[in-house]
Write an enzyme that holds these catalytic residues in place. Structure first.
Site, PDB file in Angstrom:
ATOM      1  N   GLU A   1       2.135  -6.889   3.732  1.00  0.00           N
ATOM      2  CA  GLU A   1       1.510  -7.882   4.684  1.00  0.00           C
ATOM      3  C   GLU A   1       1.764  -9.114   3.881  1.00  0.00           C
ATOM      4  O   GLU A   1       0.371 -10.102   3.941  1.00  0.00           O
ATOM      5  CB  GLU A   1      -0.099  -7.527   4.998  1.00  0.00           C
ATOM      6  CG  GLU A   1       0.103  -6.019   5.769  1.00  0.00           C
ATOM      7  CD  GLU A   1      -1.134  -5.529   6.062  1.00  0.00           C
ATOM      8  OE1 GLU A   1      -2.365  -5.976   5.637  1.00  0.00           O
ATOM      9  OE2 GLU A   1      -1.366  -4.769   7.036  1.00  0.00           O
TER      10      GLU A   1
ATOM     11  N   ASN B   1      -6.213  -9.367  -0.498  1.00  0.00           N
ATOM     12  CA  ASN B   1      -5.281 -10.451  -0.204  1.00  0.00           C
ATOM     13  C   ASN B   1      -5.630 -11.408  -0.961  1.00  0.00           C
ATOM     14  O   ASN B   1      -6.735 -12.270  -0.672  1.00  0.00           O
ATOM     15  CB  ASN B   1      -5.729 -10.589   1.403  1.00  0.00           C
ATOM     16  CG  ASN B   1      -4.681  -9.823   2.349  1.00  0.00           C
ATOM     17  OD1 ASN B   1      -3.926  -8.897   1.961  1.00  0.00           O
ATOM     18  ND2 ASN B   1      -5.252  -9.425   3.546  1.00  0.00           N
TER      19      ASN B   1
ATOM     20  N   TRP C   1       3.370  -2.907  14.352  1.00  0.00           N
ATOM     21  CA  TRP C   1       2.032  -3.534  14.506  1.00  0.00           C
ATOM     22  C   TRP C   1       1.807  -3.289  16.076  1.00  0.00           C
ATOM     23  O   TRP C   1       0.578  -3.678  16.411  1.00  0.00           O
ATOM     24  CB  TRP C   1       2.087  -5.130  14.472  1.00  0.00           C
ATOM     25  CG  TRP C   1       2.110  -5.322  12.860  1.00  0.00           C
ATOM     26  CD1 TRP C   1       2.002  -4.682  11.748  1.00  0.00           C
ATOM     27  CD2 TRP C   1       2.360  -6.807  12.428  1.00  0.00           C
ATOM     28  NE1 TRP C   1       2.085  -5.152  10.645  1.00  0.00           N
ATOM     29  CE2 TRP C   1       2.254  -6.721  10.942  1.00  0.00           C
ATOM     30  CE3 TRP C   1       2.509  -7.863  12.862  1.00  0.00           C
ATOM     31  CZ2 TRP C   1       2.485  -7.708  10.067  1.00  0.00           C
ATOM     32  CZ3 TRP C   1       2.854  -9.062  12.088  1.00  0.00           C
ATOM     33  CH2 TRP C   1       2.732  -8.739  10.480  1.00  0.00           C
TER      34      TRP C   1
ATOM     35  N   ASP D   1      -3.135   3.657   8.598  1.00  0.00           N
ATOM     36  CA  ASP D   1      -4.479   2.739   8.058  1.00  0.00           C
ATOM     37  C   ASP D   1      -5.854   2.855   8.599  1.00  0.00           C
ATOM     38  O   ASP D   1      -6.503   2.124   9.394  1.00  0.00           O
ATOM     39  CB  ASP D   1      -3.814   1.263   8.844  1.00  0.00           C
ATOM     40  CG  ASP D   1      -4.718  -0.035   8.217  1.00  0.00           C
ATOM     41  OD1 ASP D   1      -5.334   0.291   7.203  1.00  0.00           O
ATOM     42  OD2 ASP D   1      -4.404  -1.070   8.673  1.00  0.00           O
TER      43      ASP D   1
ATOM     44  N   ARG E   1      -1.795  -0.879  -5.178  1.00  0.00           N
ATOM     45  CA  ARG E   1      -1.900  -0.148  -4.041  1.00  0.00           C
ATOM     46  C   ARG E   1      -0.402   0.400  -3.507  1.00  0.00           C
ATOM     47  O   ARG E   1       0.549  -0.280  -3.554  1.00  0.00           O
ATOM     48  CB  ARG E   1      -2.763  -1.076  -3.047  1.00  0.00           C
ATOM     49  CG  ARG E   1      -4.105  -1.247  -3.473  1.00  0.00           C
ATOM     50  CD  ARG E   1      -4.713  -2.333  -2.412  1.00  0.00           C
ATOM     51  NE  ARG E   1      -5.352  -1.796  -1.319  1.00  0.00           N
ATOM     52  CZ  ARG E   1      -5.137  -2.356   0.020  1.00  0.00           C
ATOM     53  NH1 ARG E   1      -4.099  -3.232   0.139  1.00  0.00           N
ATOM     54  NH2 ARG E   1      -5.700  -1.852   0.936  1.00  0.00           N
TER      55      ARG E   1
ATOM     56  N   GLU F   1     -13.623  -1.048  10.191  1.00  0.00           N
ATOM     57  CA  GLU F   1     -12.743  -2.023  10.759  1.00  0.00           C
ATOM     58  C   GLU F   1     -12.033  -1.329  12.045  1.00  0.00           C
ATOM     59  O   GLU F   1     -12.093  -1.845  13.093  1.00  0.00           O
ATOM     60  CB  GLU F   1     -11.276  -2.237   9.904  1.00  0.00           C
ATOM     61  CG  GLU F   1     -10.212  -2.765  10.660  1.00  0.00           C
ATOM     62  CD  GLU F   1      -9.139  -3.227   9.743  1.00  0.00           C
ATOM     63  OE1 GLU F   1      -9.398  -2.885   8.604  1.00  0.00           O
ATOM     64  OE2 GLU F   1      -8.315  -3.599  10.035  1.00  0.00           O
TER      65      GLU F   1
ATOM     66  N   GLU G   1      -8.357   5.663  -1.617  1.00  0.00           N
ATOM     67  CA  GLU G   1      -9.168   4.669  -0.896  1.00  0.00           C
ATOM     68  C   GLU G   1      -9.567   4.812   0.430  1.00  0.00           C
ATOM     69  O   GLU G   1      -8.669   5.081   1.306  1.00  0.00           O
ATOM     70  CB  GLU G   1      -7.915   3.388  -0.830  1.00  0.00           C
ATOM     71  CG  GLU G   1      -8.707   2.184  -0.246  1.00  0.00           C
ATOM     72  CD  GLU G   1      -7.706   0.993  -0.327  1.00  0.00           C
ATOM     73  OE1 GLU G   1      -7.172   0.567  -1.527  1.00  0.00           O
ATOM     74  OE2 GLU G   1      -7.529   0.234   0.714  1.00  0.00           O
TER      75      GLU G   1
END
Ligand code: GCV
Length: 739
Positions: A304, A223, A580, A402, A337, A430, A424
């Site tokens: 995002e 980001n 989400w 994710d 990505r 997380e 990745e």
């Protein structure tokens, strides 16, 4: 009185010996505590001959001297003549090759090395050799590891070459030093004091990475902030690159796609616009003036809220190729990505000059009925296979959603034969207990790497796609989202270090087993006591499955709290986008639970080769660990255990908690085996882990019970709170909200 002081001194010395703050990671180099082995090593290494004086070779020499000094508790002399039991360290180009060691240097490539015992002129000699200086440094670290792990060094014949070329840590570090999804303090990059102040931590970071073969670091968050590409920051980046260079580590930056607008004063960032293309070319030229061996860019685009080529009606290939062209004259690469699921980005043509354009889940009210998010990356990228420049690699998260505790592999692995794909992984936890749970991620990494994609029939594992061997790509990569911060012990949880370690070791050699890696790490980090190793290894190897069981068993996924992702919140249904919301993923209703991704549902399974989808298509043969990823299963559905689904779900959740309790007991039994400091840290974290495992279990079962309407079997302890109680919990202190 004298005796009292003596006692004080002894206590002080003992305390000093035992003080362990975790800073040294796995590079502790304490004296070998087994006298027989110590003596063998002392006999086997009488002097060192080190050829060469480049910065990398000096780093290697210092490491070797420091390591041997500590491990052997003896200063090993550096000598000019070779004698019996000499340790010879040299590159191919050094004149010492006259020894005729019979080493096949061609097979070693740029980074490989050999460690070998040879008999020359009646002398027993150990050689560490490679084509390049960096190969020698890797060899030195490997040799030290042999000693740290008490291996027999009588007759060495080790030849190792990395499987994967670009072995990279991705830091999600913001320029203000917050770390997205970081649980170990703030960023280790102190942009304020760089470039003039070189923190010892930067050097130790480079040593630690080189010791496990990591050769790249993306310094900034995906980001991205365009400011990182301005001169002010480039001089700071250059200072870090100078520190890392001797250790074979290249720096990379994240490129914010809208940078030409934000810092370049252009009106557009359209990748087909000549001015924009030129801006990136000049930017690349400028970067290479500061950092001649700059690695390249990592890009999160149209995902995002991040800007990207689709904002201008262009494709991901248009965007990636523009950056690739700018970097190509300097041999830089683009890691683009594939983490995309942003439907709106394709429709809009926004000007991304301001950060307000980021998606803010609190402001977003539109509930977009998106197709299955699982399918998005494949749909977007598969048609682009073959359309990327040679220096573009597509970076794919291990699973389709994710970084969940367990995901099936992303269907992009096996679907883009003409494009090198970077794996990745997320090292930072997380969704895996964040900063407080022991979760050895190595079995997760191995599970994904070893699975068959059937891209070219049997044996086409994900590992072979990543390392480029299946399609003979000339470039390959594996990236791990870093879990490092400025906490004294780098990762906050002492066992977090194991995941950094495992990532590096696997990127170098994906055939290493989880047992091997865990054992190596334990020995170097804690103790070589057999009992300690056995117990700690058992804890590590079962920890990931334990977490899956108490968080998301049987294929549940994405049922965590919104935003901070801390703790369970399977009831959430009001997030900004449909996909989400936890309810979107578990789809629990009175009939059953799970996401039907077969032909009767979203048909995401069609994205896999038939041999793979056949394994998961049929509810009766689907591996139960993926069941709810692909099927909506009735509460009374008969599981292979003989239990109905609801009872199996209860069984899994309760056994997850039991496993954590078992881990606690086992850890407690290790009290006298290691230093008090780290023992207590882990003990306290395990208490949090147990509390949170119970929380996950209770919440999920109470919530899903509102659909199943079935009792939690009487053999289990009852949840001690109501669902309402859990729903009302607030976590203002939960770490690392998204930037
Ligand atoms: C860097 C998830 C995380 C985000 C992260 C994103 C990504 O959505 O929650 O914090 O952003 O993945 O990988 O880009």
């Amino acid at each position: 009185m004298k005796r009292f002081f003596l006692l004080l001194i002894i206590i002080a010395l003992t305390l000093n010996l035992k003080a362990e703050d975790g800073y040294r990671l796995w590079l502790r180099y304490d004296k070998i505590d087994n006298n027989i082995i110590l003596q063998q090593y002392r006999n086997a290494i009488s002097s060192i001959h080190f050829y060469g004086s480049s910065p990398t070779l000096i780093a290697a020499k210092n490491e070797l001297l420091q390591g041997l000094r500590g491990l052997l508790d003896k200063k090993i002399p550096v000598a000019n003549t070779i004698s019996n039991h000499s340790l010879l360290v040299y590159t191919k180009s050094s004149s010492v090759v006259a020894l005729h060691t019979g080493i096949d240097y061609v097979a070693l490539g740029k980074e490989g090395f050999v460690i070998r015992t040879i008999l020359a002129e009646q002398k027993n000699i150990i050689v560490i050799t490679a084509n390049s200086d960096i190969g020698v440094l890797y060899g030195v670290f490997h040799f030290l590891r042999l000693l740290q792990t008490h291996q027999n060094i009588q007759k060495l014949f080790i030849k190792t070459v990395p499987n994967i070329q670009n072995r990279i840590l991705d830091h999600w570090d913001n320029l203000d030093r917050t770390v997205e999804r970081g649980y170990a303090g703030i960023s280790i990059w102190n942009w304020h004091t760089l470039p003039d102040y070189i923190d010892q931590r930067y050097i130790d970071y480079a040593r630690a990475n080189a010791s496990i073969g990591i050769n790249g670091t993306v310094l900034t968050n995906v980001n991205a902030d365009a400011l990182a590409l301005t001169k002010d920051y480039l001089v700071k980046v250059a200072a870090l690159a100078n520190v890392f260079r001797p250790y074979g580590i290249k720096v990379y930056l994240t490129a914010r796609f809208s940078a030409p607008v934000e810092i370049g004063g252009l009106k557009t960032a359209d990748p087909l616009d000549a001015e924009v293309q030129n801006w990136w070319k000049q930017k690349a030229d400028e970067i290479y003036q500061y950092i001649p061996d700059f690695g390249g860019f990592l890009v999160k685009a149209n995902s995002e809220g991040q800007p990207g080529p689709q904002s201008y009606g262009r494709t991901h290939a248009d965007g990636a190729n523009m950056l690739a062209d700018a970097l190509a004259p300097h041999n830089g690469i683009v890691m683009w990505r594939a983490f995309v699921y942003d439907v709106r980005a394709q429709k809009s043509n926004e000007n991304f000059a301001s950060p307000e354009n980021k998606i803010d889940p609190n402001k977003e009210t539109e509930n977009i009925a998106s197709p299955d998010r699982f399918k998005h990356a494949y749909n977007e990228f598969k048609p682009l296979d073959g359309k990327f420049r040679k220096n573009v690699l597509i970076q794919v998260k291990n699973g389709p959603i994710d970084f969940q505790p367990r995901e099936p592999f992303s269907p992009l692995f096996g679907a883009m034969p003409q494009t090198p794909l970077v794996m990745e992984f997320q090292i930072t936890q997380e969704y895996l207990g964040q900063g407080t749970h022991i979760v050895d991620e190595d079995p997760l990494f191995k599970e994904v790497l070893s699975i068959g994609t059937y891209e070219k029939g049997k044996g086409s594992t994900v590992a072979k796609i990543i390392d480029g061997s299946l399609e003979e790509h000339t470039v390959s990569g594996m990236a791990g989202v870093s879990n490092i911060g400025n906490e004294r012990n780098w990762t906050n949880h002492p066992f977090g270090q194991a995941n950094w370690y495992a990532f590096g070791r696997l990127a170098w050699d994906h055939d290493l087993t989880s047992e091997q890696i865990a054992e190596e790490w334990i020995k170097q980090t804690f103790s070589s006591d057999k009992h300690f190793i056995d117990v700690a290894k058992k804890i590590m190897l079962m920890s990931r499955e334990a977490l899956v069981n108490y968080m998301t068993p049987l294929g549940l996924h994405h049922i965590m709290g919104t935003g901070h992702h801390y703790g369970p919140a399977p009831w959430v249904s009001n997030a900004g986008r449909a996909d989400w919301n936890p309810v979107y993923y578990h789809r629990a209703d009175s009939a059953g639970i799970g996401f039907d991704r077969t032909a009767t549902g979203s048909n995401a399974l069609i994205q896999y080769k038939t041999e793979v989808s056949n394994q998961w298509n049929d509810v009766n043969t689907c591996d139960e660990k993926y069941l709810l990823w692909f099927h909506h299963v009735g509460w009374n559905y008969k599981m292979r255990s003989g239990r109905n689904f609801w009872d199996e779900l209860c069984f899994k959740y309760y056994s997850g908690v039991d496993s954590v309790k078992w881990m606690q007991q086992q850890w407690n039994s290790l009290k006298n085996f290691i230093d008090e400091e780290r023992f207590q840290q882990v003990k306290m974290f395990l208490a949090i882990q147990e509390k949170e495992a119970v929380w996950w279990r209770n919440v999920c079962l109470l919530y899903f019970q509102t659909f199943s309407r079935m009792p939690i079997p009487a053999i289990y302890e009852k949840p001690d709170h109501t669902l309402e109680y859990y729903k009302n919990l607030k976590f203002p202190y939960a770490p690392a909200n998204p930037s």
